[in-house]
Design a protein around this motif. Structure first.
Motif, PDB file in Angstrom:
ATOM      1  N   GLY A 467     -32.700 -12.863 -15.079  1.00  0.00           N
ATOM      2  CA  GLY A 467     -32.493 -11.332 -14.163  1.00  0.00           C
ATOM      3  C   GLY A 467     -32.229 -10.172 -15.083  1.00  0.00           C
ATOM      4  O   GLY A 467     -31.952  -9.085 -14.613  1.00  0.00           O
ATOM      5  N   SER A 468     -32.189 -10.291 -16.430  1.00  0.00           N
ATOM      6  CA  SER A 468     -32.332  -9.282 -17.345  1.00  0.00           C
ATOM      7  C   SER A 468     -33.462  -8.161 -17.144  1.00  0.00           C
ATOM      8  O   SER A 468     -34.419  -8.620 -17.048  1.00  0.00           O
ATOM      9  CB  SER A 468     -32.145  -9.562 -18.715  1.00  0.00           C
ATOM     10  OG  SER A 468     -31.097 -10.255 -18.975  1.00  0.00           O
ATOM     11  N   PRO A 469     -33.081  -6.967 -17.071  1.00  0.00           N
ATOM     12  CA  PRO A 469     -34.078  -5.990 -17.365  1.00  0.00           C
ATOM     13  C   PRO A 469     -34.936  -5.968 -18.585  1.00  0.00           C
ATOM     14  O   PRO A 469     -34.234  -6.154 -19.989  1.00  0.00           O
ATOM     15  CB  PRO A 469     -33.495  -4.607 -17.202  1.00  0.00           C
ATOM     16  CG  PRO A 469     -32.031  -4.747 -17.546  1.00  0.00           C
ATOM     17  CD  PRO A 469     -31.798  -6.245 -17.542  1.00  0.00           C
ATOM     18  N   ILE A 470     -36.172  -5.542 -18.651  1.00  0.00           N
ATOM     19  CA  ILE A 470     -36.977  -5.528 -19.834  1.00  0.00           C
ATOM     20  C   ILE A 470     -37.383  -4.062 -20.008  1.00  0.00           C
ATOM     21  O   ILE A 470     -38.146  -3.501 -19.184  1.00  0.00           O
ATOM     22  CB  ILE A 470     -38.203  -6.422 -19.903  1.00  0.00           C
ATOM     23  CG1 ILE A 470     -38.063  -8.014 -19.408  1.00  0.00           C
ATOM     24  CG2 ILE A 470     -39.004  -6.204 -21.059  1.00  0.00           C
ATOM     25  CD1 ILE A 470     -39.188  -8.665 -19.240  1.00  0.00           C
ATOM     26  N   PHE A 471     -36.858  -3.474 -21.075  1.00  0.00           N
ATOM     27  CA  PHE A 471     -37.052  -1.940 -21.149  1.00  0.00           C
ATOM     28  C   PHE A 471     -38.232  -1.704 -22.323  1.00  0.00           C
ATOM     29  O   PHE A 471     -38.425  -2.419 -23.218  1.00  0.00           O
ATOM     30  CB  PHE A 471     -35.616  -1.556 -21.691  1.00  0.00           C
ATOM     31  CG  PHE A 471     -34.741  -1.295 -20.851  1.00  0.00           C
ATOM     32  CD1 PHE A 471     -34.624  -0.400 -19.901  1.00  0.00           C
ATOM     33  CD2 PHE A 471     -33.482  -2.199 -20.749  1.00  0.00           C
ATOM     34  CE1 PHE A 471     -33.412  -0.161 -19.012  1.00  0.00           C
ATOM     35  CE2 PHE A 471     -32.571  -2.253 -20.016  1.00  0.00           C
ATOM     36  CZ  PHE A 471     -32.476  -1.186 -19.018  1.00  0.00           C
ATOM     37  N   ASN A 472     -38.691  -0.600 -21.932  1.00  0.00           N
ATOM     38  CA  ASN A 472     -39.690  -0.007 -23.086  1.00  0.00           C
ATOM     39  C   ASN A 472     -38.817   1.035 -23.882  1.00  0.00           C
ATOM     40  O   ASN A 472     -37.655   1.279 -23.549  1.00  0.00           O
ATOM     41  CB  ASN A 472     -41.020   0.576 -22.517  1.00  0.00           C
ATOM     42  CG  ASN A 472     -40.513   1.823 -21.639  1.00  0.00           C
ATOM     43  OD1 ASN A 472     -39.500   2.496 -21.536  1.00  0.00           O
ATOM     44  ND2 ASN A 472     -41.456   2.184 -20.780  1.00  0.00           N
ATOM     45  N   LYS A 473     -39.298   1.652 -24.813  1.00  0.00           N
ATOM     46  CA  LYS A 473     -38.833   2.492 -25.789  1.00  0.00           C
ATOM     47  C   LYS A 473     -38.364   3.781 -25.123  1.00  0.00           C
ATOM     48  O   LYS A 473     -37.412   4.616 -25.589  1.00  0.00           O
ATOM     49  CB  LYS A 473     -39.468   2.855 -26.988  1.00  0.00           C
ATOM     50  CG  LYS A 473     -39.330   1.849 -27.993  1.00  0.00           C
ATOM     51  CD  LYS A 473     -40.190   2.110 -29.155  1.00  0.00           C
ATOM     52  CE  LYS A 473     -40.163   1.038 -30.140  1.00  0.00           C
ATOM     53  NZ  LYS A 473     -40.918   1.251 -31.453  1.00  0.00           N
ATOM     54  N   ASN A 474     -38.839   4.159 -23.837  1.00  0.00           N
ATOM     55  CA  ASN A 474     -38.690   5.320 -23.099  1.00  0.00           C
ATOM     56  C   ASN A 474     -37.307   4.989 -22.362  1.00  0.00           C
ATOM     57  O   ASN A 474     -36.988   5.944 -21.640  1.00  0.00           O
ATOM     58  CB  ASN A 474     -39.844   5.928 -22.388  1.00  0.00           C
ATOM     59  CG  ASN A 474     -40.732   6.248 -22.923  1.00  0.00           C
ATOM     60  OD1 ASN A 474     -40.817   6.855 -23.998  1.00  0.00           O
ATOM     61  ND2 ASN A 474     -42.136   6.225 -22.404  1.00  0.00           N
ATOM     62  N   GLY A 475     -36.617   3.857 -22.378  1.00  0.00           N
ATOM     63  CA  GLY A 475     -35.735   3.477 -21.277  1.00  0.00           C
ATOM     64  C   GLY A 475     -35.910   3.224 -19.822  1.00  0.00           C
ATOM     65  O   GLY A 475     -34.989   3.420 -19.017  1.00  0.00           O
ATOM     66  N   GLU A 476     -37.237   2.917 -20.095  1.00  0.00           N
ATOM     67  CA  GLU A 476     -37.738   2.488 -18.518  1.00  0.00           C
ATOM     68  C   GLU A 476     -37.904   0.995 -18.517  1.00  0.00           C
ATOM     69  O   GLU A 476     -38.270   0.444 -19.368  1.00  0.00           O
ATOM     70  CB  GLU A 476     -39.139   3.389 -18.136  1.00  0.00           C
ATOM     71  CG  GLU A 476     -39.031   4.523 -18.310  1.00  0.00           C
ATOM     72  CD  GLU A 476     -40.442   5.371 -18.503  1.00  0.00           C
ATOM     73  OE1 GLU A 476     -40.587   6.353 -17.975  1.00  0.00           O
ATOM     74  OE2 GLU A 476     -40.989   4.814 -19.050  1.00  0.00           O
ATOM     75  N   VAL A 477     -37.493   0.287 -17.201  1.00  0.00           N
ATOM     76  CA  VAL A 477     -37.724  -0.904 -17.053  1.00  0.00           C
ATOM     77  C   VAL A 477     -39.005  -1.318 -16.592  1.00  0.00           C
ATOM     78  O   VAL A 477     -39.657  -0.816 -15.601  1.00  0.00           O
ATOM     79  CB  VAL A 477     -36.757  -1.445 -15.965  1.00  0.00           C
ATOM     80  CG1 VAL A 477     -37.090  -2.835 -15.548  1.00  0.00           C
ATOM     81  CG2 VAL A 477     -35.388  -1.164 -16.123  1.00  0.00           C
ATOM     82  N   VAL A 478     -39.735  -2.124 -17.551  1.00  0.00           N
ATOM     83  CA  VAL A 478     -41.234  -2.572 -17.206  1.00  0.00           C
ATOM     84  C   VAL A 478     -41.318  -3.964 -16.827  1.00  0.00           C
ATOM     85  O   VAL A 478     -42.430  -4.288 -16.255  1.00  0.00           O
ATOM     86  CB  VAL A 478     -41.989  -2.340 -18.402  1.00  0.00           C
ATOM     87  CG1 VAL A 478     -42.162  -0.945 -19.163  1.00  0.00           C
ATOM     88  CG2 VAL A 478     -41.636  -3.369 -19.687  1.00  0.00           C
TER      89      VAL A 478
END
Length: 543
Positions: A467-478
């Motif tokens: 259930g963890s979010p996967i972030f990109n370097k912009n701080g957005e959940v991908v």
């Protein structure tokens, strides 16, 4: 009159052609043209594409019924276009481009003048306002050709900007520009030594360019006001002359010509003003893009600290709690997690009325929200390896509001591919503690995309990361992490314990051993998450 054509994109990029008092200049891929484009590389240009003609002291651009059209500063030429100093001509969208330099512009072509120090220009030998405008213009022309990824287009923009600034600007700006070059070329994503200082330098450079463009804008505003006043005065004189029988037809025509010329001048200034405003907007957007790309995952974790929650099952009688996974805020009162995390909560609450599902905020164990409603993705199927393993948890916030994470534009999600940097922020099972809920940041990259909607990644995870979010370097959940592949069940020896947890002994005094089953990762680092657009579609079902 002279016109110089600087090739800024295409097979002839970097070349300059000068023409003195030409009757016409023909462009195309046919070898007989005055400006002959490469027949194999510049395929967007037609064989006989366009023509510049010198008419009444002005350079006019005509499209010769080309297949892909002719564009000046991004606007398609319908019939003809008066060219001004600094205009960029594009031969078919994505085709070769040239920038026009007209040292002695015709009367209807208003050239930008330098702004005095009192009007906001540089005092220490910096580039003139028109030079800065051309630098931005050329850089944007290049950036348009590299839209593969957000950071990629920004990199092209800044590199083109810096390469020209180094040769044309003041020493101070050259130093700042050199720092930006190091920043851009030092490593993927720009995460190199002294990241914070480099971002500061980038802001300084962008702000300086912004100030110079603002000076250009203010200068054009002043010229526009003056031209509009002249137009009004000439119009009033012409109206008066039309009522005066003593004014000859020749005089009337001369006044009409003056009015037409001033109206052309006004239109040219308005075009320059609009173009400058567009360049200001593009400069802000592109520099902001680059700054976002420089964000470190450490900053991402800090910015989303209050959006991450440990999901647990709590007994309301003794307030004991058992952690089972991770969730993250997606609305003022809603969390997203895995379906296989939410299902045990549904089962437990049905069996025991004194049990509830709760969400405990990251780093704030005193902030606990009771889960009031659970929605499972309708296509969830536990038996499938690749599945929309998603659940929406509505919580009672007591009148407060959660801090939702950010999602990227849908188009950005299609760019996920091997090597794309990622980070998972959640609660690994081996470290989960309801009394000390501290999320762990694990970084990695996309290994590959599976069936386009599933992300194989190598961020280190364990059970509680579900259930963890996967972030990109912009701080957005991908994406949303849900599983690790390669988990196998094995039987291993372990000390035998009594109900109090004490090790049992054999008659000879040795520790008694029993066999237990454990799940281990046969293939470490092969983890799976569902892409964020699948999650967003699911969230739209639960407004």
């Amino acid at each position: 009159m002279e016109i110089r054509l600087i090739h800024i994109f295409g097979a002839r990029k970097g070349q300059t052609q000068a023409f003195h008092d030409p009757k016409s200049i023909k462009f195309g891929r046919q070898p007989g043209n005055d400006v002959a484009f490469d027949a194999k590389e510049d395929i967007r240009a037609s064989g006989n594409h366009a023509e510049i003609r010198l008419e009444e002291g002005r350079f006019l651009l005509y499209d010769l019924n080309s297949t892909n059209g002719t564009f000046v500063n991004g606007n398609r030429v319908s019939e003809r276009q008066v060219l001004k100093d600094g205009d960029v001509i594009e031969f078919g969208k994505g085709g070769p481009q040239v920038r026009c330099e007209i040292p002695a512009a015709a009367p209807a072509t208003l050239r930008a003048t330098s702004v005095s120090a009192g009007e906001g220009a540089q005092k220490s030998g910096g580039p003139g306002v028109k030079t800065v405008q051309m630098m931005i213009q050329d850089a944007l022309a290049q950036a348009k050709q590299s839209r593969g990824g957000r950071f990629g287009s920004t990199t092209v923009f800044m590199r083109e900007m810096v390469s020209q600034a180094v040769t044309k600007s003041s020493q101070k700006l050259r130093i700042v520009s050199a720092v930006i070059v190091v920043l851009l070329l030092g490593s993927v994503g720009g995460l190199i030594y002294m990241n914070a200082q480099l971002k500061k330098d980038l802001r300084v450079a962008a702000n300086q360019h912004r100030q110079e463009l603002t000076a250009v804008e203010n200068n054009f505003k002043k010229q526009l006001s003056e031209s509009q006043q002249r137009t009004q005065a000439i119009q009033e004189q012409l109206d008066q002359a039309q009522r005066d029988a003593t004014v000859s037809r020749a005089q009337m025509q001369a006044m009409q010509d003056m009015l037409n010329q001033e109206q052309d001048r006004t239109a040219a200034i308005m075009d320059d003003l609009q173009r400058t405003r567009s360049q200001l907007t593009n400069l802000d957007n592109l520099s902001n893009d680059l700054l976002k790309s420089l964000k470190s995952f450490q900053e991402v974790a800090a910015e989303n600290r209050e959006s991450i929650f440990m999901i647990a099952i709590m007994n309301k009688q003794d307030f004991s709690a058992e952690p089972i996974g991770t969730g993250f805020a997606v609305s003022g009162d809603g969390l997203l997690t895995n379906a296989h995390v939410a299902v045990p909560i549904l089962q437990a609450t049905q069996m025991n009325p004194s049990v509830v599902g709760v969400a405990i905020m990251n780093k704030r164990p005193e902030v606990i929200y009771e889960i009031s409603n659970i929605q499972i993705h309708p296509q969830y199927n536990e038996s499938k390896s690749y599945r929309p393993d998603l659940a929406y948890l509505q919580v009672n916030t007591g009148g407060g509001s959660l801090k939702p994470v950010k999602f990227p534009p849908a188009g950005d999600l299609t760019r996920l591919e091997s090597g794309y940097d990622l980070a998972v922020l959640g609660f690994p099972g081996i470290t989960m503690d309801v009394n000390n809920p501290i999320a762990t940041l694990s970084t990695g990259a996309v290994g590959r995309m599976i069936e386009s909607n599933y992300i194989q990644h190598n961020c280190e995870t364990s059970g509680g990361n579900s259930g963890s979010p996967i972030f990109n370097k912009n701080g957005e959940v991908v994406g949303v992490h849900y599983s690790g592949l390669g988990n196998v069940t094995v039987v291993v020896p372990a000390p035998a314990l009594d109900p109090q947890g004490n090790v049992l002994k054999n008659p000879d005094g040795s520790d008694k051993v029993t066999m237990v089953t454990k799940r281990i990762k046969e293939a470490v680092g092969i983890n799976i998450g569902v892409r964020a657009d699948v999650a967003l579609d699911f969230l739209r079902m639960n407004p």
